[in-house]
Structures are given as C-alpha cells and as structure tokens.
Enzyme design. Structure first.
Site, mmCIF file in Angstrom:
data_model
loop_
_atom_site.group_PDB
_atom_site.id
_atom_site.type_symbol
_atom_site.label_atom_id
_atom_site.label_comp_id
_atom_site.label_asym_id
_atom_site.label_seq_id
_atom_site.Cartn_x
_atom_site.Cartn_y
_atom_site.Cartn_z
ATOM 1 C CD GLU A 27 -1.058 0.533 3.705
ATOM 2 O OE1 GLU A 27 -1.600 1.643 3.583
ATOM 3 O OE2 GLU A 27 -1.123 -0.147 4.745
ATOM 4 C CE LYS A 172 -4.674 1.197 11.751
ATOM 5 N NZ LYS A 172 -5.269 2.369 11.149
#
Ligand code: PSU
Ligand code: MN
Length: 318
Positions: A27, A172
């Site tokens: 990404e 995360k």
C-alpha cells in the site's frame, strides 16, 4: 507499462502475473500518512527490496494523477513519501468510498489497505484465478469509542470481499482489538497466526486474543488460503506475523502513549479519516521514535513473509 483508460500495471508486474511468478502488492497510504519522512521513503524501498530478496516481484499501489497504478516507479514513490502532489496539493488518503472520486479529480491518492487490495485484484486478467498476496503493517478495524463514533475501517469490508492473502501484524493497537477480532470472525475472515497462537498487537507480539489457526510455514499458509477459497470463501485470508522480538515494544508503554494520543484527538475534535494518521504520528512523538522503528521492522518483515507465501501459493497451484 500496461495501460488501459483506467489502470496502469508496471511491466515487471504484468509479466510476473502472465508467467505465474509470485507478486506481492503493497500500500501507499502507509508511505504518505503512516510514517514520518524520510523513514517512510527508506521503508518503502526496503519493503520492495525484501520482496525481491525472496524472489517475488513487488507492486506498490497508488493513484497517480487519478490513475490506479499497480507497481509505482521510484520517482512516484518519492512523491508519495513527500506527501505532496506535483501540483502542490496534499496527497489524499484514498479508501473505498472516495476511490472513484479521486480518480475523477485526477488526484494523487495514497491507497489504504482497503483500496489497495481492491485495486490489486485488477492486476489479473478477467479469467485469471492466480492467487495474490498483499502485505502491510497493521490493518484498520474497529476504533476505540466506536460504540459512539461508529468509526470502523473500510479495511474490514475489503477483507470480507477481496480474495487474497493479507499479511499483517494484526490490527493497529490504537484500535479496540477485542472488537476488531470479533468483527473479523463475523465477516468470516480466517485469522491465521504465523508461528503464533495469539492475534498480534502490532507493536507487541501478543494481545491475549486467539487466532483461528496457527501455521508454521509459508506452505501451510498457502494451503489454508486455498482451502478457504475452495470452500467458497470470497474474502481475504489474514496471515498475522508478530513483530520480530528485538523490535517489540512493551504493551504498557504503547498503551500509555495511545491513551494520551486518543485523549488529545478527542480534545482537538479529530475524527474520521484524519484519526488514524493523527494517532500514529502522536505515538511516534510520545515514544521518541520507537514506534516508528518498530513499525518499519514490521513492514519489512511482513513483506518478506508475504513474498515467501506468494511463492508457496504459486508452487501449490501450478
Ligand atoms: N497501519 C499502519 N500504518 C498505517 C495504516 C495502518 O501501521 O498508516 C493505515 C493503512 O493504510 C490502513 C489505514 O488501511 O491506516 C486505516 O485507516 P482508517 O482506520 O481510517 O480506515
Ligand atoms: Mn475511519
């Protein structure tokens, strides 16, 4: 460069896919909005290099002048790392809901896990079932306080609907990990631990939450993914790789920084798309750069494991 009116695929990537050689997609949002300059540039290059080291072809994905590009060249990666498009405007964070708009606006767009995975599938010809692999740091998920804010990442939607292997270090740790873990189960995404029984907590190796299945080798990961898809699975298989030991941060230290950053975000009324980049950059400051060092190690290690899984997948389907 293979181009159509609406997509560009770098020559080495197109060739690898045509010849059935392993490709790892990466990404660009983590470059533009996830890491500070200039570590972001060095990390982006190191991830590509890690993929090559394992004999696979890297394909970093982003929007260049509105054009979804699979396999950004080094000049383009430099632009993403600078955070500013050639016309001087800020590079936008592009997820599923604003992908089409960014294309129409001819914007430079940094693609998240969600939009990168979606674009990654377009690297193949229509009739090509070649399995693909995507590598990142940590996926987006259910934010803390989501019970009020309703903030849940489109990454989850993409994982539910995009058929590829997603290699990450879990979600995360700024997120609500138990809720994110529950959601992954609801949407039917197999959460696979790579030599771990625990769902990793990104900066730390364990979260206390369990994975669905543990694999020890790239080959086992490939077989699990193929079996999921053979049984009609239409979404991603998540392979969770814990951060290498020497880069792990104590969970209490990260938690302290995270709570402080979340408190600040609340006081400053930062929410929505801006929240994740804000939290990551505040945690970087609060940990005096330690979180960034760990984030970098996670990204490079994951890219390397992803390349080995891509090779195993190609060897299995051949
Ligand atoms: N994980 C990281 N760094 C990041 C991100 C994830 O270690 O920068 C980015 C990814 O691009 C992910 C996005 O797709 O954050 C999720 O943002 P949101 O929660 O707004 O969907
Ligand atoms: Mn969000």
């Amino acid at each position: 460069m293979v181009s159509s009116e609406w997509i560009r695929i770098a020559e080495p990537v197109a060739r690898a896919i045509a010849e059935g050689r392993p490709v790892v997609t990466l990404e660009s949002n983590v470059i533009a909005h996830g890491l500070p300059h200039p570590i972001n540039l060095e990390t982006a290059r190191a991830c590509e290099e890690a993929v090559r080291q394992e004999g696979a072809v890297p394909a970093t994905i982003g929007l260049v002048d509105g054009m979804p590009t699979i396999g950004l060249n080094s000049k383009e990666i430099l632009v993403f790392a600078g955070g500013e498009a050639p016309n001087g405007s800020q590079i936008e964070k592009v997820s599923l809901s604003n992908l089409a708009a960014a294309m129409l606006k001819k914007a430079w767009g940094a693609t998240t896990v969600a939009s990168t995975m979606r674009i990654a599938l377009l690297a193949r010809a229509d009739d090509c079932e070649q399995p693909l692999v995507f590598s990142t740091g940590g996926i987006g998920g259910i934010h803390r306080g989501a019970i009020n804010s309703f903030d849940a990442s489109a990454d989850l939607v993409a994982l539910a609907t995009t058929r590829l292997v997603c290699v990450c270090a879990g979600a995360k740790s700024v997120l609500d990990l138990p809720k994110t873990r529950e959601c992954l189960e609801t949407i039917g995404v197999p959460v696979v631990g790579y030599a771990t029984q625990e769902f990793p907590a990104f900066y730390s190796r364990g979260s206390g939450l369990a994975v669905d299945f543990t694999v020890q080798t790239p080959d086992e990961a490939a077989r699990l993914a193929l079996s999921h898809w053979r049984m009609g699975g239409r979404g991603a298989v998540m392979v969770c790789v814990p951060v290498p030991d020497e880069f792990e941060l104590p969970i209490e230290q990260i938690e302290r920084a995270t709570l402080e950053a979340i408190g600040e975000a609340r006081r400053l009324a930062i929410s929505g798309k801006a929240l994740t980049p804000f939290l990551l950059s505040r945690i970087e400051e609060l940990t005096e750069g330690r979180s960034t060092r760990t984030n970098r190690a996670v990204l490079i290690n994951n890219a390397s494991v992803a390349a080995r899984i891509a090779a195993a997948l190609m060897a299995t389907v051949r």
